[in-house]
Design a protein around this motif. Structure first.
Motif, PDB file in Angstrom:
ATOM      1  N   GLY A 186     -22.028   3.025   9.248  1.00  0.00           N
ATOM      2  CA  GLY A 186     -23.171   2.776   8.373  1.00  0.00           C
ATOM      3  C   GLY A 186     -23.833   1.444   8.660  1.00  0.00           C
ATOM      4  N   LEU A 187     -23.036   0.403   8.842  1.00  0.00           N
ATOM      5  CA  LEU A 187     -23.594  -0.918   9.159  1.00  0.00           C
ATOM      6  C   LEU A 187     -24.287  -0.915  10.515  1.00  0.00           C
ATOM      7  CD1 LEU A 187     -20.660  -3.107   7.835  1.00  0.00           C
ATOM      8  CD2 LEU A 187     -23.000  -3.112   6.951  1.00  0.00           C
ATOM      9  N   ALA A 188     -23.671  -0.250  11.490  1.00  0.00           N
ATOM     10  CA  ALA A 188     -24.280  -0.171  12.824  1.00  0.00           C
ATOM     11  C   ALA A 188     -25.584   0.604  12.765  1.00  0.00           C
ATOM     12  CB  ALA A 188     -23.303   0.481  13.803  1.00  0.00           C
ATOM     13  N   ALA A 189     -25.616   1.702  12.001  1.00  0.00           N
ATOM     14  CA  ALA A 189     -26.843   2.486  11.862  1.00  0.00           C
ATOM     15  C   ALA A 189     -27.926   1.655  11.193  1.00  0.00           C
ATOM     16  CB  ALA A 189     -26.567   3.754  11.070  1.00  0.00           C
ATOM     17  N   GLY A 190     -27.545   0.886  10.168  1.00  0.00           N
ATOM     18  CA  GLY A 190     -28.515   0.015   9.500  1.00  0.00           C
ATOM     19  C   GLY A 190     -29.095  -1.015  10.441  1.00  0.00           C
ATOM     20  N   ARG A 191     -28.249  -1.568  11.290  1.00  0.00           N
ATOM     21  CA  ARG A 191     -28.722  -2.552  12.277  1.00  0.00           C
ATOM     22  C   ARG A 191     -29.677  -1.878  13.255  1.00  0.00           C
ATOM     23  NH1 ARG A 191     -26.133  -7.284  14.510  1.00  0.00           N
ATOM     24  NH2 ARG A 191     -25.368  -7.555  12.390  1.00  0.00           N
ATOM     25  N   LEU A 192     -29.350  -0.656  13.673  1.00  0.00           N
ATOM     26  CA  LEU A 192     -30.200   0.077  14.605  1.00  0.00           C
ATOM     27  C   LEU A 192     -31.552   0.396  13.960  1.00  0.00           C
ATOM     28  CD1 LEU A 192     -30.473   1.406  17.369  1.00  0.00           C
ATOM     29  CD2 LEU A 192     -29.464   3.468  16.401  1.00  0.00           C
ATOM     30  N   GLU A 193     -31.543   0.796  12.694  1.00  0.00           N
ATOM     31  CA  GLU A 193     -32.793   1.082  11.987  1.00  0.00           C
ATOM     32  C   GLU A 193     -33.661  -0.157  11.894  1.00  0.00           C
ATOM     33  OE1 GLU A 193     -31.583   2.743   8.265  1.00  0.00           O
ATOM     34  OE2 GLU A 193     -30.998   4.662   9.179  1.00  0.00           O
ATOM     35  N   THR A 194     -33.043  -1.305  11.625  1.00  0.00           N
ATOM     36  CA  THR A 194     -33.789  -2.565  11.579  1.00  0.00           C
ATOM     37  C   THR A 194     -34.398  -2.857  12.932  1.00  0.00           C
ATOM     38  OG1 THR A 194     -32.295  -3.404   9.892  1.00  0.00           O
ATOM     39  CG2 THR A 194     -33.597  -5.029  11.087  1.00  0.00           C
ATOM     40  N   PHE A 195     -33.634  -2.637  13.984  1.00  0.00           N
ATOM     41  CA  PHE A 195     -34.130  -2.856  15.342  1.00  0.00           C
ATOM     42  C   PHE A 195     -35.288  -1.911  15.633  1.00  0.00           C
ATOM     43  CE2 PHE A 195     -33.989  -1.661  19.878  1.00  0.00           C
ATOM     44  CZ  PHE A 195     -34.289  -2.895  20.431  1.00  0.00           C
ATOM     45  N   GLU A 196     -35.167  -0.658  15.235  1.00  0.00           N
ATOM     46  CA  GLU A 196     -36.228   0.335  15.477  1.00  0.00           C
ATOM     47  C   GLU A 196     -37.504  -0.035  14.728  1.00  0.00           C
ATOM     48  OE1 GLU A 196     -36.406   3.064  17.488  1.00  0.00           O
ATOM     49  OE2 GLU A 196     -34.500   2.450  18.342  1.00  0.00           O
TER      50      GLU A 196
END
Length: 155
Positions: free
Chosen positions: A141-151
């Motif tokens: 979940g944290l990694a996905a959140g970081r990826l969404e922020t990057f996107e």
């Protein structure tokens, strides 16, 4: 056994590798105080060049470690009677996952820090560490959140 202050020198570990690993503040001790043979006030006389030794000073046997771990988990009520029986390597998995979760929460550059975690675990390269990180919902979940922020910030 000790390297520069705040670091532990691990010599000739798995596959004959040596490495330095950082110690957290509570674990930092005066140089030479980490191994029983380095402490003049101990009655233990190690007969092996291992860090973890038995009460008679010999190297710990993996089979004995497993027996003790099983006894401890059973006594804690999370052993054989439990629906999910813990394994000793679960500790490595838990350490790796909690370290990454902390890094994500602290806003660290996880990709840049991953080689340090791999070294701490005794892995030659980070790809050997990925095995420990699968299936941890909070971490994913944290990694996905970081990826969404990057996107969101990507052009």
């Amino acid at each position: 056994m000790t390297g520069p202050e705040g670091w532990l020198l691990v010599r000739s570990s798995k596959f004959g590798k040596s490495r330095e690993v950082p110690l957290q503040d509570p674990a930092r001790l005066r140089p030479g105080s980490l191994h029983p043979t380095a402490r003049p006030d101990t009655t233990l006389c190690a007969k092996a060049a291992s860090f973890f030794v038995s009460i008679v000073g010999t190297r710990l046997l993996y089979a004995d470690i497993l027996i003790t771990f099983r006894q401890l988990t059973n006594a804690a009520g999370i052993g054989a009677q439990s629906s999910i029986c813990p394994h000793i390597h679960d500790l490595r998995h838990s350490f790796a996952v909690h370290t990454l979760v902390d890094w994500y929460r602290d806003g660290e550059d996880v990709q840049a820090r991953l080689p340090a975690l791999a070294t701490y675990l005794g892995h030659v390269e980070p790809r050997s560490t990925y095995w420990y990180l699968s299936g941890a919902p909070e971490l994913l979940g944290l990694a996905a959140g970081r990826l969404e922020t990057f996107e969101d910030v990507r052009p």
